[in-house]
Design a protein around this motif. Structure first.
Motif, PDB file in Angstrom:
ATOM      1  N   TRP A 153      78.805  47.470  52.818  1.00  0.00           N
ATOM      2  CA  TRP A 153      78.804  48.030  51.476  1.00  0.00           C
ATOM      3  C   TRP A 153      79.303  49.461  51.535  1.00  0.00           C
ATOM      4  N   HIS A 154      79.788  49.948  50.389  1.00  0.00           N
ATOM      5  CA  HIS A 154      80.255  51.327  50.278  1.00  0.00           C
ATOM      6  C   HIS A 154      79.449  52.023  49.178  1.00  0.00           C
ATOM      7  N   PRO A 155      78.199  52.383  49.474  1.00  0.00           N
ATOM      8  CA  PRO A 155      77.321  52.966  48.444  1.00  0.00           C
ATOM      9  C   PRO A 155      77.567  54.450  48.219  1.00  0.00           C
ATOM     10  N   SER A 156      78.776  54.777  47.761  1.00  0.00           N
ATOM     11  CA  SER A 156      79.131  56.187  47.558  1.00  0.00           C
ATOM     12  C   SER A 156      78.278  56.843  46.479  1.00  0.00           C
ATOM     13  N   PHE A 157      77.620  56.022  45.661  1.00  0.00           N
ATOM     14  CA  PHE A 157      76.747  56.544  44.607  1.00  0.00           C
ATOM     15  C   PHE A 157      75.423  57.073  45.159  1.00  0.00           C
ATOM     16  N   LEU A 158      75.124  56.753  46.427  1.00  0.00           N
ATOM     17  CA  LEU A 158      73.812  57.065  46.989  1.00  0.00           C
ATOM     18  C   LEU A 158      73.908  58.273  47.915  1.00  0.00           C
ATOM     19  N   PRO A 159      73.205  59.370  47.614  1.00  0.00           N
ATOM     20  CA  PRO A 159      73.208  60.520  48.526  1.00  0.00           C
ATOM     21  C   PRO A 159      72.643  60.132  49.899  1.00  0.00           C
ATOM     22  N   ALA A 160      73.172  60.744  50.938  1.00  0.00           N
ATOM     23  CA  ALA A 160      72.709  60.444  52.288  1.00  0.00           C
ATOM     24  C   ALA A 160      71.212  60.678  52.434  1.00  0.00           C
ATOM     25  N   ALA A 161      70.689  61.666  51.702  1.00  0.00           N
ATOM     26  CA  ALA A 161      69.257  61.977  51.780  1.00  0.00           C
ATOM     27  C   ALA A 161      68.394  60.842  51.239  1.00  0.00           C
ATOM     28  N   ASP A 162      68.985  59.955  50.442  1.00  0.00           N
ATOM     29  CA  ASP A 162      68.229  58.856  49.837  1.00  0.00           C
ATOM     30  C   ASP A 162      68.543  57.515  50.473  1.00  0.00           C
ATOM     31  N   GLN A 163      69.061  57.518  51.702  1.00  0.00           N
ATOM     32  CA  GLN A 163      69.535  56.269  52.291  1.00  0.00           C
ATOM     33  C   GLN A 163      68.426  55.248  52.529  1.00  0.00           C
ATOM     34  N   PHE A 164      67.163  55.698  52.605  1.00  0.00           N
ATOM     35  CA  PHE A 164      66.091  54.718  52.804  1.00  0.00           C
ATOM     36  C   PHE A 164      65.938  53.810  51.591  1.00  0.00           C
ATOM     37  N   LEU A 165      66.407  54.242  50.430  1.00  0.00           N
ATOM     38  CA  LEU A 165      66.379  53.371  49.256  1.00  0.00           C
ATOM     39  C   LEU A 165      67.184  52.096  49.498  1.00  0.00           C
ATOM     40  N   LEU A 166      68.254  52.215  50.266  1.00  0.00           N
ATOM     41  CA  LEU A 166      69.042  51.021  50.588  1.00  0.00           C
ATOM     42  C   LEU A 166      68.225  50.075  51.464  1.00  0.00           C
ATOM     43  N   SER A 167      67.473  50.624  52.412  1.00  0.00           N
ATOM     44  CA  SER A 167      66.593  49.795  53.241  1.00  0.00           C
ATOM     45  C   SER A 167      65.562  49.069  52.390  1.00  0.00           C
ATOM     46  N   GLN A 168      65.002  49.771  51.409  1.00  0.00           N
ATOM     47  CA  GLN A 168      64.017  49.151  50.538  1.00  0.00           C
ATOM     48  C   GLN A 168      64.643  48.031  49.704  1.00  0.00           C
ATOM     49  N   ALA A 169      65.836  48.274  49.182  1.00  0.00           N
ATOM     50  CA  ALA A 169      66.512  47.265  48.369  1.00  0.00           C
ATOM     51  C   ALA A 169      66.816  46.012  49.196  1.00  0.00           C
ATOM     52  N   VAL A 170      67.285  46.205  50.422  1.00  0.00           N
ATOM     53  CA  VAL A 170      67.623  45.067  51.277  1.00  0.00           C
ATOM     54  C   VAL A 170      66.369  44.292  51.671  1.00  0.00           C
ATOM     55  N   ALA A 171      65.329  45.008  52.068  1.00  0.00           N
ATOM     56  CA  ALA A 171      64.082  44.335  52.441  1.00  0.00           C
ATOM     57  C   ALA A 171      63.521  43.530  51.275  1.00  0.00           C
ATOM     58  N   LEU A 172      63.590  44.087  50.075  1.00  0.00           N
ATOM     59  CA  LEU A 172      63.110  43.363  48.898  1.00  0.00           C
ATOM     60  C   LEU A 172      63.981  42.153  48.603  1.00  0.00           C
ATOM     61  N   ALA A 173      65.281  42.269  48.827  1.00  0.00           N
ATOM     62  CA  ALA A 173      66.176  41.136  48.609  1.00  0.00           C
ATOM     63  C   ALA A 173      65.821  39.972  49.530  1.00  0.00           C
ATOM     64  N   VAL A 174      65.546  40.278  50.789  1.00  0.00           N
ATOM     65  CA  VAL A 174      65.157  39.232  51.734  1.00  0.00           C
ATOM     66  C   VAL A 174      63.797  38.657  51.338  1.00  0.00           C
ATOM     67  N   HIS A 175      62.884  39.509  50.926  1.00  0.00           N
ATOM     68  CA  HIS A 175      61.570  39.047  50.477  1.00  0.00           C
ATOM     69  C   HIS A 175      61.707  38.146  49.244  1.00  0.00           C
ATOM     70  N   ASP A 176      62.542  38.533  48.290  1.00  0.00           N
ATOM     71  CA  ASP A 176      62.794  37.706  47.104  1.00  0.00           C
ATOM     72  C   ASP A 176      63.276  36.311  47.517  1.00  0.00           C
ATOM     73  N   TRP A 177      64.244  36.302  48.411  1.00  0.00           N
ATOM     74  CA  TRP A 177      64.874  35.054  48.886  1.00  0.00           C
ATOM     75  C   TRP A 177      63.851  34.159  49.579  1.00  0.00           C
ATOM     76  N   LEU A 178      63.008  34.745  50.405  1.00  0.00           N
ATOM     77  CA  LEU A 178      61.985  33.966  51.096  1.00  0.00           C
ATOM     78  C   LEU A 178      60.897  33.481  50.142  1.00  0.00           C
ATOM     79  N   THR A 179      60.616  34.251  49.109  1.00  0.00           N
ATOM     80  CA  THR A 179      59.611  33.836  48.126  1.00  0.00           C
ATOM     81  C   THR A 179      60.036  32.553  47.422  1.00  0.00           C
ATOM     82  N   VAL A 180      61.318  32.391  47.175  1.00  0.00           N
ATOM     83  CA  VAL A 180      61.824  31.150  46.576  1.00  0.00           C
ATOM     84  C   VAL A 180      61.569  29.973  47.515  1.00  0.00           C
ATOM     85  N   LEU A 181      61.683  30.203  48.807  1.00  0.00           N
ATOM     86  CA  LEU A 181      61.536  29.139  49.802  1.00  0.00           C
ATOM     87  C   LEU A 181      60.080  28.865  50.171  1.00  0.00           C
TER      88      LEU A 181
END
Length: 253
Positions: free
Chosen positions: A73-101
């Protein structure tokens, strides 16, 4: 692997399938630096020979039985100081996906920073490697390894979807649904809805506000995980004080 056709705007629309490679993160990074990866490019393999996890650990997965992929991904909208937000979004995406299963099972948790656990066993791991350009993120390589059809592991602390449900899964279908889930959370992040991301991350955080022992600087302390700060450090309350720890400064016991 059969064709993967995610219903997405861009994530996984460029798909690079490799029968075998040392690391999908490494392959994805090479594509990115060579300007050959579109936003959302996905590299996926049946056999990863030198997969990497957090703390420099290796990621072990039986060939052809699990999901091993990386998204650029190219998250140019996200400041480097806030990069952990991307980790949170990805972890939640995987959690969402597993919740369906698996259903909305409270045993399904995100173990800080972004391992996926069911009870006390690990279902998957996420390794995000960001390349920075000044105060911005130039590109992010989101590596995901998930145990799907594997039944036997070298460590007792690992499990898989098959171990939990007793059924086998079609990997291409799961991969497509995972890419869709990733894009939904990424678009939420891009839209600036970060308050909801932070709240939901805490809701599914492993051992959140529970009393447990942790290892810090070679000694054990009791405390409660109270959250994660904007830099991604774990907040632990112990003996009436609040402490913040980076990844290598604290261990679960």
């Amino acid at each position: 692997m059969e064709a993967i056709s995610p219903q997405t705007l861009f994530t996984g629309q460029q798909l690079v399938w490799l029968p075998e490679c040392p690391s999908t993160n490494t392959e994805a990074h090479q594509l990115a630096v060579q300007n050959r990866a579109t936003d959302g490019c996905c590299v996926i393999t049946d056999k990863q020979t030198a997969g990497r996890g957090q703390r420099g650990n290796q990621w072990e997965a039986a060939p052809g039985e699990n999901l091993t992929l990386s998204v650029v991904w190219h998250p140019s909208f996200l400041p480097a100081a806030d990069q952990f937000l991307l980790s949170q979004a990805v972890a939640l995406a995987v959690h969402d996906w597993l919740t369906v299963l698996l259903g909305a099972d409270p045993a399904l948790r995100v173990k800080w920073p972004n391992d996926i656990f069911f009870g006390q066993q690990k279902l998957g791991g996420i390794l995000i490697e960001n390349t920075l350009s000044g105060p911005k993120i130039q590109h992010s390589i989101v590596g995901i390894g998930l145990n799907i059809n594997q039944r036997e592991f070298d460590v007792a602390t690992a499990t898989s979807l098959t171990c939990l449900t007793g059924r086998a899964y079609e990997l291409p279908t799961l991969a497509a649904r995972l890419l869709e889930s990733l894009e939904r959370r990424y678009l939420q992040l891009r839209a600036g809805r970060v308050g909801a991301l932070r709240t939901e991350y805490l809701r599914v955080l492993y051992q959140f506000q529970e009393e447990h022992e942790y290892e810090v600087s070679g000694r054990r302390i009791k405390g409660q995980i109270m959250g994660v700060d904007e830099a991604g450090r774990l907040a632990l309350a112990s003996n009436g004080q609040l402490y913040y720890f980076d990844l290598k400064e604290i261990r679960y016991t």
